[in-house]
Design a protein around this motif. Structure first.
Motif, PDB file in Angstrom:
ATOM      1  N   PRO A 143       0.791  -1.231   0.000  1.00  0.00           N
ATOM      2  CA  PRO A 143       0.000   0.000   0.000  1.00  0.00           C
ATOM      3  C   PRO A 143       0.827   1.287   0.000  1.00  0.00           C
ATOM      4  O   PRO A 143       0.330   2.324  -0.398  1.00  0.00           O
ATOM      5  CB  PRO A 143      -0.834  -0.100   1.275  1.00  0.00           C
ATOM      6  CG  PRO A 143      -0.099  -1.065   2.131  1.00  0.00           C
ATOM      7  CD  PRO A 143       0.629  -1.974   1.212  1.00  0.00           C
ATOM      8  N   THR A 144       2.075   1.237   0.427  1.00  0.00           N
ATOM      9  CA  THR A 144       2.868   2.464   0.483  1.00  0.00           C
ATOM     10  C   THR A 144       3.464   2.776  -0.870  1.00  0.00           C
ATOM     11  O   THR A 144       3.794   1.883  -1.651  1.00  0.00           O
ATOM     12  CB  THR A 144       4.011   2.334   1.506  1.00  0.00           C
ATOM     13  OG1 THR A 144       4.830   1.250   1.108  1.00  0.00           O
ATOM     14  CG2 THR A 144       3.477   2.099   2.901  1.00  0.00           C
ATOM     15  N   LYS A 145       3.593   4.068  -1.148  1.00  0.00           N
ATOM     16  CA  LYS A 145       4.168   4.527  -2.406  1.00  0.00           C
ATOM     17  C   LYS A 145       5.643   4.809  -2.181  1.00  0.00           C
ATOM     18  O   LYS A 145       6.024   5.517  -1.259  1.00  0.00           O
ATOM     19  CB  LYS A 145       3.445   5.804  -2.851  1.00  0.00           C
ATOM     20  CG  LYS A 145       4.009   6.470  -4.059  1.00  0.00           C
ATOM     21  CD  LYS A 145       3.338   5.933  -5.308  1.00  0.00           C
ATOM     22  CE  LYS A 145       3.730   6.819  -6.495  1.00  0.00           C
ATOM     23  NZ  LYS A 145       4.535   6.154  -7.438  1.00  0.00           N
ATOM     24  N   ILE A 146       6.506   4.266  -3.036  1.00  0.00           N
ATOM     25  CA  ILE A 146       7.940   4.503  -2.952  1.00  0.00           C
ATOM     26  C   ILE A 146       8.305   5.505  -4.035  1.00  0.00           C
ATOM     27  O   ILE A 146       7.996   5.309  -5.214  1.00  0.00           O
ATOM     28  CB  ILE A 146       8.732   3.197  -3.129  1.00  0.00           C
ATOM     29  CG1 ILE A 146       8.367   2.216  -2.016  1.00  0.00           C
ATOM     30  CG2 ILE A 146      10.220   3.466  -3.150  1.00  0.00           C
ATOM     31  CD1 ILE A 146       8.974   0.855  -2.178  1.00  0.00           C
ATOM     32  N   GLU A 147       8.980   6.542  -3.619  1.00  0.00           N
ATOM     33  CA  GLU A 147       9.396   7.582  -4.557  1.00  0.00           C
ATOM     34  C   GLU A 147      10.631   7.116  -5.331  1.00  0.00           C
ATOM     35  O   GLU A 147      11.462   6.388  -4.787  1.00  0.00           O
ATOM     36  CB  GLU A 147       9.725   8.873  -3.796  1.00  0.00           C
ATOM     37  CG  GLU A 147       8.533   9.450  -3.046  1.00  0.00           C
ATOM     38  CD  GLU A 147       7.422   9.888  -3.999  1.00  0.00           C
ATOM     39  OE1 GLU A 147       7.730  10.365  -5.112  1.00  0.00           O
ATOM     40  OE2 GLU A 147       6.241   9.742  -3.631  1.00  0.00           O
ATOM     41  N   PRO A 148      10.786   7.542  -6.580  1.00  0.00           N
ATOM     42  CA  PRO A 148      11.967   7.151  -7.367  1.00  0.00           C
ATOM     43  C   PRO A 148      13.284   7.600  -6.735  1.00  0.00           C
ATOM     44  O   PRO A 148      14.295   6.919  -6.869  1.00  0.00           O
ATOM     45  CB  PRO A 148      11.760   7.837  -8.716  1.00  0.00           C
ATOM     46  CG  PRO A 148      10.299   8.079  -8.808  1.00  0.00           C
ATOM     47  CD  PRO A 148       9.806   8.264  -7.402  1.00  0.00           C
ATOM     48  N   GLU A 149      13.290   8.701  -6.010  1.00  0.00           N
ATOM     49  CA  GLU A 149      14.509   9.181  -5.365  1.00  0.00           C
ATOM     50  C   GLU A 149      14.995   8.206  -4.285  1.00  0.00           C
ATOM     51  O   GLU A 149      16.187   8.089  -4.035  1.00  0.00           O
ATOM     52  CB  GLU A 149      14.282  10.557  -4.738  1.00  0.00           C
ATOM     53  CG  GLU A 149      14.137  11.675  -5.751  1.00  0.00           C
ATOM     54  CD  GLU A 149      15.418  11.888  -6.556  1.00  0.00           C
ATOM     55  OE1 GLU A 149      16.507  11.834  -5.957  1.00  0.00           O
ATOM     56  OE2 GLU A 149      15.321  12.072  -7.772  1.00  0.00           O
ATOM     57  N   GLU A 150      14.065   7.521  -3.641  1.00  0.00           N
ATOM     58  CA  GLU A 150      14.419   6.577  -2.587  1.00  0.00           C
ATOM     59  C   GLU A 150      15.100   5.318  -3.141  1.00  0.00           C
ATOM     60  O   GLU A 150      15.746   4.594  -2.403  1.00  0.00           O
ATOM     61  CB  GLU A 150      13.180   6.166  -1.803  1.00  0.00           C
ATOM     62  CG  GLU A 150      12.553   7.302  -1.020  1.00  0.00           C
ATOM     63  CD  GLU A 150      11.287   6.866  -0.317  1.00  0.00           C
ATOM     64  OE1 GLU A 150      11.175   5.666   0.021  1.00  0.00           O
ATOM     65  OE2 GLU A 150      10.410   7.715  -0.122  1.00  0.00           O
ATOM     66  N   MET A 151      14.963   5.044  -4.394  1.00  0.00           N
ATOM     67  CA  MET A 151      15.521   3.847  -5.020  1.00  0.00           C
ATOM     68  C   MET A 151      16.982   4.011  -5.426  1.00  0.00           C
ATOM     69  O   MET A 151      17.640   3.039  -5.777  1.00  0.00           O
ATOM     70  CB  MET A 151      14.695   3.441  -6.239  1.00  0.00           C
ATOM     71  CG  MET A 151      13.270   3.046  -5.890  1.00  0.00           C
ATOM     72  SD  MET A 151      13.173   1.730  -4.698  1.00  0.00           S
ATOM     73  CE  MET A 151      13.789   0.371  -5.628  1.00  0.00           C
ATOM     74  N   LYS A 152      17.508   5.264  -5.373  1.00  0.00           N
ATOM     75  CA  LYS A 152      18.907   5.484  -5.761  1.00  0.00           C
ATOM     76  C   LYS A 152      19.850   4.846  -4.732  1.00  0.00           C
ATOM     77  O   LYS A 152      20.885   4.321  -5.100  1.00  0.00           O
ATOM     78  CB  LYS A 152      19.183   6.964  -5.886  1.00  0.00           C
ATOM     79  CG  LYS A 152      18.575   7.557  -7.129  1.00  0.00           C
ATOM     80  CD  LYS A 152      18.957   9.007  -7.290  1.00  0.00           C
ATOM     81  CE  LYS A 152      18.337   9.565  -8.541  1.00  0.00           C
ATOM     82  NZ  LYS A 152      18.605  10.987  -8.702  1.00  0.00           N
ATOM     83  N   HIS A 153      19.524   4.909  -3.466  1.00  0.00           N
ATOM     84  CA  HIS A 153      20.333   4.329  -2.388  1.00  0.00           C
ATOM     85  C   HIS A 153      19.428   3.453  -1.532  1.00  0.00           C
ATOM     86  O   HIS A 153      18.938   3.877  -0.495  1.00  0.00           O
ATOM     87  CB  HIS A 153      20.957   5.439  -1.526  1.00  0.00           C
ATOM     88  CG  HIS A 153      21.794   6.393  -2.314  1.00  0.00           C
ATOM     89  ND1 HIS A 153      23.037   6.046  -2.804  1.00  0.00           N
ATOM     90  CD2 HIS A 153      21.569   7.678  -2.702  1.00  0.00           C
ATOM     91  CE1 HIS A 153      23.538   7.070  -3.446  1.00  0.00           C
ATOM     92  NE2 HIS A 153      22.682   8.075  -3.419  1.00  0.00           N
ATOM     93  N   PRO A 154      19.206   2.213  -1.949  1.00  0.00           N
ATOM     94  CA  PRO A 154      18.235   1.377  -1.229  1.00  0.00           C
ATOM     95  C   PRO A 154      18.695   0.923   0.159  1.00  0.00           C
ATOM     96  O   PRO A 154      17.866   0.547   0.973  1.00  0.00           O
ATOM     97  CB  PRO A 154      18.059   0.181  -2.156  1.00  0.00           C
ATOM     98  CG  PRO A 154      19.281   0.134  -2.981  1.00  0.00           C
ATOM     99  CD  PRO A 154      19.752   1.535  -3.116  1.00  0.00           C
TER     100      PRO A 154
END
Length: 130
Positions: free
Chosen positions: A118-129
């Motif tokens: 249900p939570t939305k992950i922003e593309p910026e958060e995927m740069k440094h997982p």
């Protein structure tokens, strides 16, 4: 044959443990008379380990074969005990309580096993997982 350093360590360690454990600790704990044989055998092993470690080669070989056989038996016994006395009852309890930690339940969509988060992950958060 084992290297000289390994034979020396074997003689010192086994001789020391034999003398201290069977010649001192066990008689002291169980209030028995102090036997001389562990001190003699331990002293001989320590002496040979220090001065003539190559002589300990056959003793070391027999000791290692015994340890290998004992390890083979113990691993089967211990793994069987752990499996049948720990994992099997836990599995039964989880089945009885309908607990499914892997969430292997029937999906609403028969074509996919995907679980929507249900939570939305922003593309910026995927740069440094991490």
């Amino acid at each position: 044959m084992a290297p000289t350093k390994q034979l020396r360590e074997f003689g010192l360690m086994v001789g020391g443990i034999l003398a201290l454990l069977f010649g001192g600790f066990f008689p002291w704990i169980f209030h028995k008379p102090w036997p001389m044989w562990p001190w003699i055998v331990g002293g001989i092993l320590i002496f040979l380990g220090l001065l003539l470690p190559k002589i300990l080669g056959p003793i070391h070989w027999v000791w290692m074969k015994f340890a290998e056989a004992l390890g083979w038996v113990n691993s089967r016994i211990l793994l069987s005990i752990v499996f049948y006395l720990i994992f099997t009852p836990i599995g039964w309890l989880m089945r009885l309580s309908k607990k499914d930690p892997m969430q292997n339940h029937e999906s609403h969509d028969p074509d996919s096993f995907r679980i929507n988060i249900p939570t939305k992950i922003e593309p910026e958060e995927m740069k440094h997982p991490f």
